[in-house]
Write a protein that holds these residues in place. Sequence first.
Motif, PDB file in Angstrom:
ATOM      1  N   ASN A   1     -10.429  -9.877  19.577  1.00  0.00           N
ATOM      2  CA  ASN A   1     -11.377 -10.501  20.504  1.00  0.00           C
ATOM      3  C   ASN A   1     -10.639 -11.237  21.613  1.00  0.00           C
ATOM      4  N   ARG A   2      -9.560 -11.905  21.244  1.00  0.00           N
ATOM      5  CA  ARG A   2      -8.766 -12.668  22.207  1.00  0.00           C
ATOM      6  C   ARG A   2      -8.123 -11.725  23.232  1.00  0.00           C
ATOM      7  N   GLU A   3      -7.557 -10.636  22.715  1.00  0.00           N
ATOM      8  CA  GLU A   3      -6.936  -9.655  23.613  1.00  0.00           C
ATOM      9  C   GLU A   3      -7.988  -9.063  24.549  1.00  0.00           C
ATOM     10  N   TRP A   4      -9.200  -8.888  24.007  1.00  0.00           N
ATOM     11  CA  TRP A   4     -10.285  -8.343  24.828  1.00  0.00           C
ATOM     12  C   TRP A   4     -10.637  -9.320  25.947  1.00  0.00           C
ATOM     13  N   ILE A   5     -10.709 -10.606  25.615  1.00  0.00           N
ATOM     14  CA  ILE A   5     -11.036 -11.619  26.632  1.00  0.00           C
ATOM     15  C   ILE A   5      -9.942 -11.649  27.693  1.00  0.00           C
ATOM     16  N   LYS A   6      -8.679 -11.606  27.244  1.00  0.00           N
ATOM     17  CA  LYS A   6      -7.560 -11.602  28.197  1.00  0.00           C
ATOM     18  C   LYS A   6      -7.706 -10.417  29.141  1.00  0.00           C
ATOM     19  N   GLN A   7      -8.049  -9.279  28.572  1.00  0.00           N
ATOM     20  CA  GLN A   7      -8.181  -8.051  29.351  1.00  0.00           C
ATOM     21  C   GLN A   7      -9.295  -8.197  30.392  1.00  0.00           C
ATOM     22  N   LEU A   8     -10.387  -8.907  30.002  1.00  0.00           N
ATOM     23  CA  LEU A   8     -11.510  -9.085  30.931  1.00  0.00           C
ATOM     24  C   LEU A   8     -11.063  -9.825  32.185  1.00  0.00           C
ATOM     25  N   PHE A   9     -10.108 -10.761  31.996  1.00  0.00           N
ATOM     26  CA  PHE A   9      -9.703 -11.586  33.127  1.00  0.00           C
ATOM     27  C   PHE A   9      -8.342 -11.188  33.693  1.00  0.00           C
ATOM     28  N   ALA A  10      -7.780 -10.106  33.178  1.00  0.00           N
ATOM     29  CA  ALA A  10      -6.463  -9.688  33.671  1.00  0.00           C
ATOM     30  C   ALA A  10      -6.605  -9.053  35.048  1.00  0.00           C
ATOM     31  N   GLY A  11      -5.515  -8.979  35.773  1.00  0.00           N
ATOM     32  CA  GLY A  11      -5.530  -8.367  37.103  1.00  0.00           C
ATOM     33  C   GLY A  11      -6.488  -9.104  37.996  1.00  0.00           C
ATOM     34  N   ASN A  12      -6.289 -10.420  38.141  1.00  0.00           N
ATOM     35  CA  ASN A  12      -7.307 -11.239  38.802  1.00  0.00           C
ATOM     36  C   ASN A  12      -7.247 -11.196  40.329  1.00  0.00           C
ATOM     37  N   HIS A  13      -6.382 -10.408  40.903  1.00  0.00           N
ATOM     38  CA  HIS A  13      -6.514 -10.163  42.345  1.00  0.00           C
ATOM     39  C   HIS A  13      -6.174  -8.701  42.620  1.00  0.00           C
ATOM     40  N   LYS A  14      -6.701  -8.222  43.735  1.00  0.00           N
ATOM     41  CA  LYS A  14      -6.467  -6.816  44.068  1.00  0.00           C
ATOM     42  C   LYS A  14      -5.017  -6.625  44.465  1.00  0.00           C
ATOM     43  N   PRO A  15      -4.356  -5.585  43.988  1.00  0.00           N
ATOM     44  CA  PRO A  15      -2.985  -5.336  44.439  1.00  0.00           C
ATOM     45  C   PRO A  15      -2.981  -5.001  45.934  1.00  0.00           C
ATOM     46  N   SER A  16      -1.878  -5.298  46.624  1.00  0.00           N
ATOM     47  CA  SER A  16      -1.812  -5.024  48.061  1.00  0.00           C
ATOM     48  C   SER A  16      -2.090  -3.559  48.317  1.00  0.00           C
TER      49      SER A  16
END
Lengths: 259, 279
Positions: free
Chosen positions: A238-253
Motif C-alpha cells: 500500500n505504501r509503495e502504491w501511495i509513493k507511486q501515486l505521487f511519484a514523478g511530480n513534475h513533467k520532464p523537460s
Amino acid sequence: MNFTLHIWRQQNATDKGRFETYKVSDISPDCSFLEMLDILNESLINDNIAHPVCFDNDCREGICGMCGLYINGRPHGNDDGVTTCQLHMRKFDDGDEIWIEPWRAKAFPVIRDLVVDRSAFDKIIQAGGYISVTTGGVPDANAIPVPKRFSDMAMDAAECIGCGACVAACKNASAMLFVGAKVAHLAMLPQGQVEAHERVKKMVCRMDELGFGSCTNTFACEAECPKQIKRQNIARLNREWIKQLFAGNHKPSSHLSNH
Amino acid sequence: MNNKLIKLSSITKKLLVALFGTFLLVFLLFHMCANLFILADDGGDAYSSFCHFMGTNALVKVAEVVLLGTFLLHICLSVILWCQNRGNRPVRYQRPSRTKTAKGSKLAIITGSLLLVCLLFHFYDFYFVKLNVVKGGNYMVKTEDFVISDPSQEVSEEAQIIVMQAIQDQKISKDGRWLRQLSHADKEVLQECFPDAAFEPDFYNTAREKFSVWHIVLCYLVFFFVVGLHIRHGFESAFQSFGLNHYKYSRLIEVLGIVYTWVVCLGFAMVPLCVFFFK
Ligand code: HEM
Ligand code: SF4
Ligand code: FES
C-alpha cells in the motif's frame, strides 16, 4: 490409520464436478498428505476403480509451491506454516473424514480434479516482478551495500513460493499477500528500487485485471501462508502504491522527451 | 454512480475508503464531545448556544456538505469494493472455512449497513427536523424577536396563550435570551404572528423528550453498539490501508483503537442513559 476421503472430481474445465468418496486404510502416521494420495491412486489404478485423482506437485519439500489443496476448510490443511506436501497424516485422527477441494478463485480456474491453473500469478510477475538488467559476471558481494535489516526483510518476503494459498483462503480471492511479498522483496533492495514505481503500478493493475479481489484486511492469507509471509508486506505494498501515486511530480523537460 | 469511481485501482479505492472513514472517525469524536454538553447542569444553555452556532455559522454549513459527501463516498466505494469482491469466487467451497481471521473485517459490510439504517432513524429524530423535513421535536426562538415595534401588529389570542404558558412553565432560558421547548404546533402558530422570528430546533429538549422513552434509549444503545463494532475494526484497518503497519507499533495502534472505540461508544451512551435516569 484409516480415513474416508471426499475428493472433488472434475473431468475438465467445463465439467460441473462432484465429490467422490474413497476409503484408504493402513496409512502410516508419518505418511505425507501427498503420499497418502499416491497410495489411494495406486489402489484406484490397480483395482481398476477409477481414473487416478489428479493433483499438482513437484518438489515435495515445501519449496516449489505447486501442491495446494483445500483440506477440511483450510488451504494446505490443518497445520500452520506448511505446504500440503509437508502436511503429515499424524495431524489427523484415525478414522477422520477428509474433504479435499481445489483452490477456488475466478483467477485460478480448475483444469482437472484438484489441479488449478495458477498462471495468473506468472502474469503478475511478468508485469513487473523483475529487474531489467542484463546479467553479467557475478558482482562482488560488497559492491552494493545493503543494510542487514533490509536484506533480512527482503529475504523473508522472498520466501513466498507462489503457492496461491493466500488467494484460496481470502474471502475476496485477493492476491495482495503474494503481490505484497513480491513488491516488498524488490523494494527493499537497491537493485529493485530503480523500477519500484513502475513495478508496483504494473503489478497491481495486472492483479486487478486478472480478477483477484481487493484486500479487506481480514488476514486469512497471513493465517494460511505456508511461508508465514506477514501482513506488513501488504502495508508496504500500500505504501509503495501511495509513493507511486505521487511519484514523478513534475513533467520532464519536453525538449528531450516527446511525452 | 460514476464510472471513474469504479475504474480506480483496488488499492486506491481502499485508500479512499480509509481516508473518508478516518474523517468520519474524527467527526464521531467531535460529535460525541458535543453531545456531552447536554449533560451540563445548566438547563441546556451551553448545548443550546452550541446548537445555535452550528445551525447558523456559514463554515459549519460547508462542513456539513463535506461530511455528507464523505459519508456517501465512504459508502459508495466500500459497496463497490464489496460487489467486486463477491464475484471473484464464482464456485464456492463446499466446506465451511476454518481459517482463523479477524471477524470485524468480515462483518464490516453488515455492521456498516446496520449503521446506515440506524443513522437514518437518527436523522429522522434530529437532522431531518433541522432540515424541516420531519415535523416534530422542539423549537426555540430568541425572546428579542418578540418585541413588537409596530403597535398595530396583531397578535392572535392563541399566540398570546402559548407565550404566557411558556413563561409560566419557565421555558425561558436562565439568561432570558431564549424561549424554548416549543412544540411544532406552537411554533407554527407563533410563526404566523411573528414572521421575522428565527425559529431553530431545540435539540436539548428534543433529546430530553426522546430519551425519556425507554425503547428509544434502548434503540440508541444498540446503535452505539453497532457503531462500536464497525469502528473497532475500522480504526486498525485504516492504518493498514494507509500502509502504516510496523511490528513495533501495531500493538499500540490496536490498543488506541480499543480505547477510541470505548471512549466514543461510552461517551455517546452516557447521554441517553443519564437523561433517562437523572433528567
Ligand atoms: C460514522 C460512521 C462510519 C465510520 C466512522 C466508519 C469508519 C470506517 C473506517 C475507519 C473503515 C476502515 C477503512 C479501511 O480499512 O480502509 C471503514 C471501513 C468500511 N466501512 Fe465504514 N464507517 C462508517 C460508516 C459506514 C457505513 C454507513 C457503511 C455502509 C455500508 C460503511 C461500510 C464500510 C465498509 C464496507 C468498510 C470496509 C471494511 C473493510 O473492507 O475492511 N461504513 N469504515
Ligand atoms: S504469500 Fe504465502 S500463501 Fe501467498 S503465494 Fe506466497 S507463499 Fe503462498
Ligand atoms: S510439492 Fe513443492 S511445495 Fe509442495
